[in-house]
Design a protein around this motif. Structure first.
Motif, PDB file in Angstrom:
ATOM      1  N   THR A 134      22.767 -27.231  17.234  1.00  0.00           N
ATOM      2  CA  THR A 134      22.906 -26.107  16.311  1.00  0.00           C
ATOM      3  C   THR A 134      22.335 -26.473  14.944  1.00  0.00           C
ATOM      4  O   THR A 134      21.554 -25.706  14.359  1.00  0.00           O
ATOM      5  N   THR A 144      16.977 -16.613  17.948  1.00  0.00           N
ATOM      6  CA  THR A 144      18.327 -16.811  18.479  1.00  0.00           C
ATOM      7  C   THR A 144      18.309 -16.840  20.009  1.00  0.00           C
ATOM      8  O   THR A 144      18.994 -17.668  20.623  1.00  0.00           O
ATOM      9  N   LEU A 145      17.528 -15.972  20.624  1.00  0.00           N
ATOM     10  CA  LEU A 145      17.422 -15.979  22.090  1.00  0.00           C
ATOM     11  C   LEU A 145      16.836 -17.298  22.605  1.00  0.00           C
ATOM     12  O   LEU A 145      17.365 -17.912  23.533  1.00  0.00           O
ATOM     13  N   TRP A 182      16.609 -20.153  20.927  1.00  0.00           N
ATOM     14  CA  TRP A 182      17.486 -21.242  20.535  1.00  0.00           C
ATOM     15  C   TRP A 182      18.702 -21.339  21.468  1.00  0.00           C
ATOM     16  O   TRP A 182      19.138 -22.440  21.813  1.00  0.00           O
ATOM     17  N   ALA A 183      19.249 -20.206  21.879  1.00  0.00           N
ATOM     18  CA  ALA A 183      20.398 -20.228  22.801  1.00  0.00           C
ATOM     19  C   ALA A 183      20.008 -20.901  24.113  1.00  0.00           C
ATOM     20  O   ALA A 183      20.770 -21.719  24.652  1.00  0.00           O
ATOM     21  N   LEU A 212      19.696 -24.572  23.322  1.00  0.00           N
ATOM     22  CA  LEU A 212      21.034 -25.160  23.172  1.00  0.00           C
ATOM     23  C   LEU A 212      21.649 -25.459  24.534  1.00  0.00           C
ATOM     24  O   LEU A 212      22.164 -26.554  24.767  1.00  0.00           O
ATOM     25  N   LEU A 213      21.586 -24.498  25.438  1.00  0.00           N
ATOM     26  CA  LEU A 213      22.146 -24.700  26.780  1.00  0.00           C
ATOM     27  C   LEU A 213      21.410 -25.804  27.533  1.00  0.00           C
ATOM     28  O   LEU A 213      22.035 -26.676  28.147  1.00  0.00           O
TER      29      LEU A 213
END
Length: 159
Positions: free
Chosen positions: A50, A80-81, A83-84, A87-88
């Motif tokens: 993050t 954000t899409l 990055w999500a 992140l996962l």
């Protein structure tokens, strides 16, 4: 590999540099949380990712891709899409590879400790996610003026 222009090569170099800065931010935060705060690998990596993601978005928006035709709102939504997903992939990938590494006896025999296995897992996973997910999607999706408003905000016709 050939590039269509010097501009594309320059963008690749800048994207690689910003990826390195954000990755090191991510790694340092993750390692501190894992080694000194004793968070598990999944949470350590999620918080580090993050932090690194915020650094990456800022640097890429201001320095690497600088496309003034793209609204900040659309960049934020698309980033954000992506990055999500990153992140996962990074969090669960690091957790999974860390699990593999700590259970390989030969790594212990050559002196790898738990923190070393964690850092090796982070580096390996981060490399693949950066090259095959982040840079590609940021270059061709996030910082491009694509009309995705219709995808997210469909006009409903009255019947």
């Amino acid at each position: 590999a050939q590039f269509r222009s010097k501009k594309e090569f320059k963008i690749l170099l800048k994207a690689t540099a910003t990826s390195q800065v954000s990755s090191w931010t991510d790694f340092i935060v993750s390692l501190i949380l894992f080694e000194f705060i004793n968070l598990n690998p999944l949470y350590s990596k999620a918080i580090g990712a993050t932090t690194g993601g915020i650094v990456n978005c800022f640097l890429n928006y201001k320095w690497t891709f600088r496309n003034n035709d793209v609204s900040k709102r659309m960049v934020a939504i698309k980033y954000t899409l992506v990055w999500a997903g990153s992140l996962l992939l990074n969090s669960y990938g690091t957790d999974f590879v860390h699990y593999l590494f700590v259970n390989w006896d030969w790594l212990k025999e050559i002196g790898f400790k738990d923190a070393g296995c964690f850092m090796a897992a982070q580096l390996l996973v981060a490399f693949f996610v950066s090259v095959f997910w982040n840079i590609l999607l940021q270059r061709y999706f996030v910082f491009q003026d694509l009309n995705i408003k219709g995808f997210f905000f469909r006009n409903r016709q009255k019947s």
